[in-house]
Design a protein around this motif. Sequence first.
Motif, mmCIF file in Angstrom:
data_model
loop_
_atom_site.group_PDB
_atom_site.id
_atom_site.type_symbol
_atom_site.label_atom_id
_atom_site.label_comp_id
_atom_site.label_asym_id
_atom_site.label_seq_id
_atom_site.Cartn_x
_atom_site.Cartn_y
_atom_site.Cartn_z
ATOM 1 N N VAL A 150 0.780 -1.048 -0.047
ATOM 2 C CA VAL A 150 -0.036 -0.118 -0.024
ATOM 3 C C VAL A 150 1.137 1.383 0.046
ATOM 4 O O VAL A 150 1.606 1.378 1.096
ATOM 5 N N LEU A 151 0.605 1.926 -1.184
ATOM 6 C CA LEU A 151 1.012 2.846 -1.126
ATOM 7 C C LEU A 151 0.531 4.246 -0.612
ATOM 8 O O LEU A 151 -0.183 4.646 -1.262
ATOM 9 N N LEU A 152 1.457 4.800 0.539
ATOM 10 C CA LEU A 152 0.034 6.393 1.337
ATOM 11 C C LEU A 152 0.400 7.771 0.337
ATOM 12 O O LEU A 152 1.925 7.450 -0.295
ATOM 13 N N SER A 153 -0.167 8.702 0.411
ATOM 14 C CA SER A 153 0.161 9.718 0.381
ATOM 15 C C SER A 153 -0.394 10.564 1.688
ATOM 16 O O SER A 153 0.022 11.495 1.299
ATOM 17 N N GLY A 154 -0.661 10.592 2.712
ATOM 18 C CA GLY A 154 -1.229 11.307 3.461
ATOM 19 C C GLY A 154 -2.842 11.395 3.904
ATOM 20 O O GLY A 154 -3.158 11.286 2.751
ATOM 21 N N ASP A 155 -3.396 11.508 4.792
ATOM 22 C CA ASP A 155 -3.917 11.645 5.380
ATOM 23 C C ASP A 155 -4.939 10.776 5.604
ATOM 24 O O ASP A 155 -6.389 10.689 5.804
ATOM 25 N N GLU A 156 -4.443 9.076 5.637
ATOM 26 C CA GLU A 156 -5.313 8.126 5.454
ATOM 27 C C GLU A 156 -5.545 7.809 6.608
ATOM 28 O O GLU A 156 -4.560 8.743 7.685
ATOM 29 N N THR A 157 -6.214 6.902 6.802
ATOM 30 C CA THR A 157 -6.338 6.476 8.134
ATOM 31 C C THR A 157 -6.515 5.017 8.558
ATOM 32 O O THR A 157 -7.167 4.262 7.498
ATOM 33 N N ILE A 158 -5.609 4.533 9.290
ATOM 34 C CA ILE A 158 -5.403 2.537 9.252
ATOM 35 C C ILE A 158 -6.081 2.767 10.511
ATOM 36 O O ILE A 158 -5.054 2.352 12.022
ATOM 37 N N ALA A 159 -7.051 1.209 10.324
ATOM 38 C CA ALA A 159 -7.249 0.926 11.670
ATOM 39 C C ALA A 159 -6.578 -0.397 12.285
ATOM 40 O O ALA A 159 -6.103 -0.809 11.118
ATOM 41 N N GLY A 160 -6.526 -0.114 13.635
ATOM 42 C CA GLY A 160 -5.684 -1.313 14.289
ATOM 43 C C GLY A 160 -6.911 -2.269 15.521
ATOM 44 O O GLY A 160 -6.324 -0.734 16.318
ATOM 45 N N GLY A 161 -7.622 -1.956 15.457
ATOM 46 C CA GLY A 161 -8.288 -2.742 17.026
ATOM 47 C C GLY A 161 -8.407 -1.741 17.820
ATOM 48 O O GLY A 161 -9.158 -0.590 17.037
ATOM 49 N N ALA A 162 -8.035 -1.123 18.546
ATOM 50 C CA ALA A 162 -9.034 0.130 19.053
ATOM 51 C C ALA A 162 -7.667 1.460 18.826
ATOM 52 O O ALA A 162 -8.421 2.304 18.916
ATOM 53 N N PHE A 163 -6.988 1.432 18.484
ATOM 54 C CA PHE A 163 -6.459 2.054 17.262
ATOM 55 C C PHE A 163 -6.686 2.846 15.880
ATOM 56 O O PHE A 163 -6.590 2.031 15.131
ATOM 57 N N ASN A 164 -7.447 4.153 15.463
ATOM 58 C CA ASN A 164 -6.923 4.305 14.198
ATOM 59 C C ASN A 164 -6.460 5.607 13.785
ATOM 60 O O ASN A 164 -5.766 6.685 14.998
ATOM 61 N N LEU A 165 -4.851 5.045 13.034
ATOM 62 C CA LEU A 165 -4.123 6.201 13.409
ATOM 63 C C LEU A 165 -3.932 6.414 11.667
ATOM 64 O O LEU A 165 -4.099 6.000 10.786
ATOM 65 N N LYS A 166 -4.123 8.048 12.321
ATOM 66 C CA LYS A 166 -4.401 9.294 10.858
ATOM 67 C C LYS A 166 -2.768 9.341 10.248
ATOM 68 O O LYS A 166 -2.142 9.486 10.858
ATOM 69 N N ILE A 178 6.607 9.663 7.224
ATOM 70 C CA ILE A 178 5.349 9.733 7.901
ATOM 71 C C ILE A 178 5.543 9.790 9.341
ATOM 72 O O ILE A 178 5.808 8.856 9.784
ATOM 73 N N CYS A 179 4.121 10.667 10.157
ATOM 74 C CA CYS A 179 3.946 10.990 11.555
ATOM 75 C C CYS A 179 2.349 9.816 11.301
ATOM 76 O O CYS A 179 1.895 9.981 10.668
ATOM 77 N N LEU A 180 2.686 8.787 12.827
ATOM 78 C CA LEU A 180 1.020 8.570 12.564
ATOM 79 C C LEU A 180 0.119 8.638 14.443
ATOM 80 O O LEU A 180 0.996 9.373 15.326
ATOM 81 N N TYR A 181 -0.848 9.553 13.916
ATOM 82 C CA TYR A 181 -1.004 10.536 15.386
ATOM 83 C C TYR A 181 -2.624 9.477 15.375
ATOM 84 O O TYR A 181 -3.707 9.680 14.366
ATOM 85 N N GLU A 182 -2.801 9.498 16.909
ATOM 86 C CA GLU A 182 -3.750 8.646 17.294
ATOM 87 C C GLU A 182 -4.453 9.446 17.981
ATOM 88 O O GLU A 182 -4.386 9.576 19.259
ATOM 89 N N PRO A 183 -5.372 10.174 17.678
ATOM 90 C CA PRO A 183 -5.819 11.387 18.002
ATOM 91 C C PRO A 183 -7.186 10.786 19.243
ATOM 92 O O PRO A 183 -6.837 12.064 21.140
ATOM 93 N N VAL A 184 -7.561 9.650 19.609
ATOM 94 C CA VAL A 184 -8.479 10.157 20.933
ATOM 95 C C VAL A 184 -7.247 9.302 22.113
ATOM 96 O O VAL A 184 -8.085 9.415 23.016
ATOM 97 N N HIS A 185 -6.245 8.872 21.267
ATOM 98 C CA HIS A 185 -5.050 8.211 22.268
ATOM 99 C C HIS A 185 -4.408 9.473 22.850
ATOM 100 O O HIS A 185 -3.637 9.325 23.455
ATOM 101 N N LYS A 186 -4.137 10.099 22.124
ATOM 102 C CA LYS A 186 -3.323 11.510 22.299
ATOM 103 C C LYS A 186 -1.870 11.056 21.695
ATOM 104 O O LYS A 186 -1.020 11.834 22.730
ATOM 105 N N ILE A 187 -1.484 10.385 21.346
ATOM 106 C CA ILE A 187 -0.103 9.474 20.778
ATOM 107 C C ILE A 187 0.171 10.162 19.434
ATOM 108 O O ILE A 187 -0.592 9.703 18.733
#
Length: 335
Positions: A150-166, A178-187
């Motif tokens: 999978v080739l990314l461009s930015g702004d995608e969200t990748i789901a993994g269990g309880a975590f949604n990585l922007k 790229i950085c990966l931002y988890e907004p719910v857990h603020k990580i």
Amino acid sequence: MVTQIVAGIYQLKVPIPNNPLEATNVYLLQGDKSYTLIDAGWDSATAFNSLNRQLAEVGVGFRDISQIIITHAHFDHFALVRRIKELTDAKIFIHHREQEVFRIRYSISKEFLGEVVIWFRTNGVPEEMLAAVHGPISGFGTSVPAQPDVLLSGDETIAGGAFNLKVIWTPGHSPGHICLYEPVHKILFSGDHVLRVITPNVSLPANTIGNPLGDYIKSLLTVKNLAVELVLPGHEDIFRNLSKRVDEIIHHHEKRSAEILKGMKHQELTAYQVANLVTWMPEQGGVKHDDLAPLAKLAAVSETMAHLKAMSVEGKVSTTVRDSVLFWSALPAEK
């Protein structure tokens, strides 16, 4: 060594051979039925065995991993994926701009090394130093990279269990970082974009079109104001207060640019000569360019080129070519 950061997120320390950073921080995220790996590590038996052992401590095998997200394609983050893919059907995610890095660090040809030599010679590197190009740089090309799914461009969200990585595209240290931002857990999984102590290397590689340092500063500002309580970097220790650390890194680059301008005065200098004006590794008390190891000297020249390119875009320096050598000079400050 395995550290549980929060419920469902583990940090694994994967060793890097002969490197002062010592290890890459690899992160394991628990999903509903499988796991996500963020970065992988250096391609060596020691690194592979260490990762395997640490996964086992959590009760995970390679076949339990369904996704591998790579922050950037540098050897210490991506190369080990080649071995992991032989044991799992996990999908590999990486930004599409990192395909450029494959040519620079993995599929190295004699023609490319020739381009690198010309690039450094054009920027004033002495002939006796150019032999170093064929040793350490060609050593990068010993591993065939795994092909991404999978080739990314930015702004995608990748789901993994309880975590949604922007996915946040943060070019600078690498064109497709790229950085990966988890907004719910603020990580924020920051890769090498923001580290706790050292400032990431931002260079201008051979035949690069663009402004990597300018891109890097913009990328820092992109992440600065995110609601982040915990930063999980690619090296060193986890930390808080992302905004403060971003300000420190920006100040570091502003200070270096000022040091360059002050040293240039009314002279025309090559990038190599400018690199000799800079204090390197200030986090460790400062080192002069002449005291660096051969490979580090070349890396310092590449970093200097990135600074000069950014300063050129800002209208602070100009260039002149004489006898196929590029010279830089400071422009008068605007009143």
